[in-house]
Design an enzyme around this catalytic site. Structure first.
Site, PDB file in Angstrom:
ATOM      1  N   ALA A   3     -12.399  45.771  19.511  1.00 42.78           N
ATOM      2  CA  ALA A   3     -12.941  45.257  20.710  1.00 42.78           C
ATOM      3  C   ALA A   3     -13.055  45.384  21.735  1.00 42.78           C
ATOM      4  O   ALA A   3     -14.087  45.429  22.355  1.00 42.78           O
ATOM      5  CB  ALA A   3     -12.849  43.385  20.589  1.00 42.78           C
TER       6      ALA A   3
ATOM      7  N   ILE B 179     -11.917  42.968  13.552  1.00 45.22           N
ATOM      8  CA  ILE B 179     -12.155  43.721  14.894  1.00 45.22           C
ATOM      9  C   ILE B 179     -11.253  42.771  15.845  1.00 45.22           C
ATOM     10  O   ILE B 179     -10.736  41.708  15.255  1.00 45.22           O
ATOM     11  CB  ILE B 179     -13.039  43.051  14.961  1.00 45.22           C
ATOM     12  CG1 ILE B 179     -14.330  43.208  14.772  1.00 45.22           C
ATOM     13  CG2 ILE B 179     -13.618  42.659  16.824  1.00 45.22           C
ATOM     14  CD1 ILE B 179     -15.615  41.892  14.343  1.00 45.22           C
ATOM     15  N   HIS B 180     -10.635  43.647  16.711  1.00 39.10           N
ATOM     16  CA  HIS B 180      -9.328  43.240  17.623  1.00 39.10           C
ATOM     17  C   HIS B 180      -9.346  44.041  18.540  1.00 39.10           C
ATOM     18  O   HIS B 180     -10.041  44.348  18.503  1.00 39.10           O
ATOM     19  CB  HIS B 180      -8.297  43.670  16.243  1.00 39.10           C
ATOM     20  CG  HIS B 180      -7.973  45.402  16.164  1.00 39.10           C
ATOM     21  ND1 HIS B 180      -7.403  45.754  16.874  1.00 39.10           N
ATOM     22  CD2 HIS B 180      -8.382  45.917  15.096  1.00 39.10           C
ATOM     23  CE1 HIS B 180      -7.087  47.386  16.172  1.00 39.10           C
ATOM     24  NE2 HIS B 180      -7.410  47.047  15.274  1.00 39.10           N
ATOM     25  N   GLY B 181      -8.439  43.541  19.420  1.00 47.31           N
ATOM     26  CA  GLY B 181      -8.616  44.227  20.529  1.00 47.31           C
ATOM     27  C   GLY B 181      -8.688  45.607  20.509  1.00 47.31           C
ATOM     28  O   GLY B 181      -9.368  46.719  21.866  1.00 47.31           O
TER      29      GLY B 181
END
Length: 164
Positions: free
Chosen positions: A17, A12-14
């Site tokens: 997300a 889960i990252h930019g």
């Protein structure tokens, strides 16, 4: 129901997300990994990385598959994440759906040195063991789309590995 399963070292990252969760309209993000689910600090960090309004779960593979197969999940849009193909292979063997598979940002973090991996793209490096697992997934009737961002062109992982 699963909107997409993605292999991504960063989980889960930019990109996930913000961009993918919005593109897919997901209400849940599910990280499926026995190893990560056993690490409370990593579980808490991943849950905090989820965007507002999207529930994040980090579960061992069997519990993740049980959640996916639960009839109540049919009305949800779920993005399933893992940081390796082995976990995804295990999930695929346990679920009743045949979801879209996506791959990006894999093989650069941890494990064997990059010099011992095959570079498929600027963001994907694989070992011989990875290739064996991907071939098992291909033999199940799947392919992965290499597509880091929703706006990027899609490429077949099978083709990137030299198959057709």
């Amino acid at each position: 129901m699963i909107s997409m399963i993605r292999i991504d070292d960063r989980l889960i990252h930019g990109q996930v997300a913000v961009m993918w969760s919005k593109q897919l309209g997901v209400s849940r993000i599910l990280v499926a990994s026995d190893k990560i689910a056993a690490n409370d600090m990593q579980v808490n960090a991943l849950k905090m990385a989820a965007p507002a309004g999207i529930k994040a779960f980090v579960l061992p593979i069997q519990k993740a598959a049980d959640l996916i197969n639960d009839p109540r999940a049919a009305s949800m849009k779920i993005l399933v994440l893992s940081n390796n193909p082995k976990d995804i292979y295990e999930v695929l063997q346990k679920i009743n759906e045949k979801p879209l598979l996506n791959l990006a940002n894999y093989g650069r973090i941890g494990g064997e040195p990059l010099s011992e991996k095959q570079k498929l793209t600027e963001t994907v490096y694989v070992t011989n063991e990875d290739k064996e697992i991907f071939n098992k997934i291909f033999n199940m009737g799947y392919d992965f789309e290499y597509q880091p961002l929703p706006s990027d062109a899609k490429q077949s992982l099978k083709e990137l590995l030299g198959g057709k």
